[in-house]
Scaffold this motif. Structure first.
Motif, mmCIF file in Angstrom:
data_model
loop_
_atom_site.group_PDB
_atom_site.id
_atom_site.type_symbol
_atom_site.label_atom_id
_atom_site.label_comp_id
_atom_site.label_asym_id
_atom_site.label_seq_id
_atom_site.Cartn_x
_atom_site.Cartn_y
_atom_site.Cartn_z
ATOM 1 N N ALA A 135 13.748 9.560 -1.409
ATOM 2 C CA ALA A 135 13.294 9.787 -0.053
ATOM 3 C C ALA A 135 12.073 9.514 0.278
ATOM 4 C CB ALA A 135 13.565 11.400 0.016
ATOM 5 N N LEU A 136 11.190 9.547 -0.713
ATOM 6 C CA LEU A 136 9.596 8.986 -0.269
ATOM 7 C C LEU A 136 9.427 7.656 0.113
ATOM 8 C CD1 LEU A 136 7.976 11.158 -3.158
ATOM 9 C CD2 LEU A 136 7.475 11.680 -0.653
ATOM 10 N N ASN A 137 10.251 7.051 -0.593
ATOM 11 C CA ASN A 137 10.218 5.560 -0.329
ATOM 12 C C ASN A 137 10.931 5.120 0.729
ATOM 13 O OD1 ASN A 137 9.039 3.646 -2.673
ATOM 14 N ND2 ASN A 137 10.221 5.017 -3.979
ATOM 15 N N ASN A 138 12.116 5.694 1.039
ATOM 16 C CA ASN A 138 12.836 5.606 2.476
ATOM 17 C C ASN A 138 11.921 5.928 3.425
ATOM 18 O OD1 ASN A 138 15.104 4.720 1.041
ATOM 19 N ND2 ASN A 138 16.082 6.813 1.121
ATOM 20 N N LEU A 139 11.324 6.857 3.378
ATOM 21 C CA LEU A 139 10.456 7.736 4.779
ATOM 22 C C LEU A 139 9.164 6.509 4.673
ATOM 23 C CD1 LEU A 139 9.876 9.583 6.692
ATOM 24 C CD2 LEU A 139 8.673 11.037 4.963
ATOM 25 N N GLY A 140 8.730 5.987 3.645
ATOM 26 C CA GLY A 140 7.465 5.185 3.577
ATOM 27 C C GLY A 140 7.931 3.874 4.130
ATOM 28 N N THR A 141 9.127 3.431 3.873
ATOM 29 C CA THR A 141 9.620 2.010 4.530
ATOM 30 C C THR A 141 9.817 2.402 6.091
ATOM 31 O OG1 THR A 141 10.923 1.650 2.437
ATOM 32 C CG2 THR A 141 11.519 0.469 4.626
ATOM 33 N N ILE A 142 10.313 3.336 6.592
ATOM 34 C CA ILE A 142 10.319 3.754 8.231
ATOM 35 C C ILE A 142 8.864 3.771 8.742
ATOM 36 C CG2 ILE A 142 10.982 5.379 9.712
ATOM 37 C CD1 ILE A 142 13.190 6.162 7.877
ATOM 38 N N LEU A 143 8.141 4.284 7.930
ATOM 39 C CA LEU A 143 6.553 4.439 8.544
ATOM 40 C C LEU A 143 6.084 2.807 8.577
ATOM 41 C CD1 LEU A 143 5.071 7.605 7.110
ATOM 42 C CD2 LEU A 143 6.368 7.464 9.106
ATOM 43 N N ILE A 144 6.294 2.083 7.729
ATOM 44 C CA ILE A 144 6.051 0.787 7.956
ATOM 45 C C ILE A 144 6.123 0.287 9.228
ATOM 46 C CG2 ILE A 144 5.805 -1.606 7.042
ATOM 47 C CD1 ILE A 144 5.796 -0.441 4.332
ATOM 48 N N GLN A 145 7.573 0.347 9.457
ATOM 49 C CA GLN A 145 8.101 0.035 11.015
ATOM 50 C C GLN A 145 7.500 0.489 11.960
ATOM 51 O OE1 GLN A 145 9.895 -2.412 11.377
ATOM 52 N NE2 GLN A 145 11.838 -2.938 10.101
ATOM 53 N N ARG A 146 6.836 1.639 11.838
ATOM 54 C CA ARG A 146 6.184 2.448 13.075
ATOM 55 C C ARG A 146 4.739 2.344 12.857
ATOM 56 N NH1 ARG A 146 8.659 7.951 14.427
ATOM 57 N NH2 ARG A 146 8.403 7.039 16.349
ATOM 58 N N ASP A 147 4.312 1.224 12.128
ATOM 59 C CA ASP A 147 2.903 0.854 11.888
ATOM 60 C C ASP A 147 2.109 2.042 11.463
ATOM 61 O OD1 ASP A 147 3.296 -1.698 12.999
ATOM 62 O OD2 ASP A 147 3.406 -1.024 15.076
ATOM 63 N N ASN A 148 2.633 3.082 10.603
ATOM 64 C CA ASN A 148 1.857 3.865 9.998
ATOM 65 C C ASN A 148 1.633 3.344 8.519
ATOM 66 O OD1 ASN A 148 0.620 6.087 8.775
ATOM 67 N ND2 ASN A 148 2.025 7.520 9.906
ATOM 68 N N ILE A 149 0.803 2.447 8.419
ATOM 69 C CA ILE A 149 0.401 1.709 7.081
ATOM 70 C C ILE A 149 0.062 2.650 6.046
ATOM 71 C CG2 ILE A 149 -0.380 0.052 6.052
ATOM 72 C CD1 ILE A 149 1.764 -0.680 8.043
ATOM 73 N N THR A 150 -0.995 3.785 6.367
ATOM 74 C CA THR A 150 -1.738 4.300 5.700
ATOM 75 C C THR A 150 -0.662 5.522 5.137
ATOM 76 O OG1 THR A 150 -3.907 4.113 6.799
ATOM 77 C CG2 THR A 150 -3.570 6.248 5.377
ATOM 78 N N GLY A 151 0.165 5.852 6.223
ATOM 79 C CA GLY A 151 1.186 7.054 5.793
ATOM 80 C C GLY A 151 1.910 6.753 4.704
ATOM 81 N N SER A 152 2.355 5.476 5.043
ATOM 82 C CA SER A 152 3.604 4.765 3.968
ATOM 83 C C SER A 152 2.984 4.541 2.833
ATOM 84 C CB SER A 152 4.124 3.600 4.451
ATOM 85 O OG SER A 152 2.962 2.510 4.391
ATOM 86 N N GLN A 153 1.626 4.351 2.656
ATOM 87 C CA GLN A 153 1.034 3.874 1.154
ATOM 88 C C GLN A 153 0.882 5.207 0.348
ATOM 89 O OE1 GLN A 153 -2.797 2.374 1.239
ATOM 90 N NE2 GLN A 153 -2.921 1.951 -0.861
ATOM 91 N N GLU A 154 0.627 6.349 1.380
ATOM 92 C CA GLU A 154 0.575 7.792 0.589
ATOM 93 C C GLU A 154 1.785 8.001 0.166
ATOM 94 O OE1 GLU A 154 -0.955 10.273 3.562
ATOM 95 O OE2 GLU A 154 -3.070 9.349 3.473
ATOM 96 N N LEU A 155 2.906 8.077 0.819
ATOM 97 C CA LEU A 155 4.304 8.226 0.115
ATOM 98 C C LEU A 155 4.735 7.466 -0.953
ATOM 99 C CD1 LEU A 155 5.942 8.630 3.828
ATOM 100 C CD2 LEU A 155 5.446 10.532 2.069
ATOM 101 N N PHE A 156 4.641 6.075 -0.934
ATOM 102 C CA PHE A 156 4.768 5.196 -2.125
ATOM 103 C C PHE A 156 4.061 5.460 -3.151
ATOM 104 C CE2 PHE A 156 5.780 1.684 1.191
ATOM 105 C CZ PHE A 156 6.904 2.228 1.296
#
Length: 347
Positions: A135-156
């Protein structure tokens, strides 16, 4: 149904961008027991409401497989209501995963984020650490699409920490791969290569061949960006070999596209033409019109750049026919414009 086991074994595949690929939980593909077998087993051990939810779940899956996405979404939403009433949280999380994958494919990233956050909340409530990794990886993948790179890195990074704590090699490889993707998006290519190489080591240990192929393709993308086309070709060839052995068409297409791009970029025209022909052949063998359109269009553009107007026209006409088959008016218009700009020599 052993939902927890199913979710642990799901293959994680989804393109995130035109050149860089992350991975998203794709519940359509599972190893071990088939979903149908597990559904049938559950009929002997669950309540009538659970049975109805499972029935809707299966019908929705079949609707999605035949391309009736609207019906699939409606049925899954009905299944969610039943699972919520029955307190069946594991089943609920699985449906959220399916919906998240569907919404990502539709490009509806806000809806995808909403349902994946619900899936993450369920896994946290159940203290399902394995489920949290995905779930964390999935959410991070979506945040990349939404240009939230910092948020995605934290989730990964959270997913990586959990994976290492519980000894989940598949999740660790996935998380390292996605951290490599974050570095690539940021333009930190040395860091991206380091993360991808670390992911490869873990994915080999996990015998995650599909994941390994994806990471090799990702490495090739980075080497291509920095102009190291020989290294890019090497990584794409390895990815192609792994993907072919696994009948993994997504990574086969990515490898073919990458090889073609590297050959074109390094002015190896004959090699580019041969690779494009292989790409077109694979698309036709698998009935993938979108991939065929992509390869045919690049072939047309290459012939046009070489000044071979007759061949360019022939491939543009093929591409236009494919765009019409797909009902893509925007690409059709773009192709017609490109065709009209081909210079012809009149005698």
């Amino acid at each position: 149904m052993e939902y927890k086991q199913l979710r642990k074994l799901l293959l994680l595949l989804l393109l995130v961008g035109s050149s860089l690929s992350g991975e998203f939980l794709n519940p359509r593909l599972a190893r071990g027991q088939s979903l149908n077998q597990q559904m049938n087993m559950s009929l002997f051990e669950s309540s009538p409401r659970r049975d109805t939810g499972d029935f809707l779940f299966q019908i929705a899956k079949e609707a999605q497989e035949r391309g009736d996405t609207a019906t699939a979404i409606s049925l899954w939403e009905n299944a969610i209501a039943l699972y919520q009433k029955n307190g069946d949280l594991e089943s609920l999380a699985l449906v959220y995963d399916y919906l998240g994958s569907v919404y990502v494919n539709l490009g509806e990233f806000q809806r995808a984020e909403d349902v994946v956050r619900k899936s993450l909340a369920v896994t946290r409530g159940e203290r399902d650490l394995q489920g949290q990794i995905y779930a964390l990886n999935n959410l991070g993948t979506i945040l990349i699409q939404r240009d939230n790179i910092t948020g995605s890195q934290e989730l990964f990074q959270q997913a990586l920490d959990i994976s290492r704590r519980v000894g989940n090699l598949t999740g660790e490889g996935l998380s390292l791969n996605n951290l490599g993707l974050v570095a690539s998006v940021r333009g930190d290519y040395p860091q991206a290569i380091e993360q991808y190489e670390a992911a490869l080591i873990v994915r080999r240990r996990a015998q995650d061949r599909r994941g390994e192929a994806n990471t090799f393709n990702n490495l090739a993308d980075v080497y291509r960006i920095v102009g190291q086309h020989n290294l890019a070709l090497d990584k794409n060839f390895i990815a192609l070999s792994l993907a072919t052995a696994q009948n993994d068409n997504q990574n086969r297409f990515r490898a073919n596209a990458g090889l073609s791009q590297s050959y074109v970029s390094s002015d190896r025209v004959s090699s580019a033409m041969r690779q494009l022909s292989r790409w077109i052949l694979l698309a036709r063998e698998t009935g993938d019109f979108a991939q065929e359109l992509q390869a045919v269009r690049i072939t047309a553009q290459l012939y046009a750049n070489l000044g071979q107007a007759t061949e360019a026209t022939r491939f543009y006409q093929q591409a236009i026919a494919l765009a019409q088959t797909l009902g893509d008016k925007e690409i059709e218009a773009s192709l017609l414009k490109e065709l009209s700009q081909i210079p012809f020599t009149h005698h």
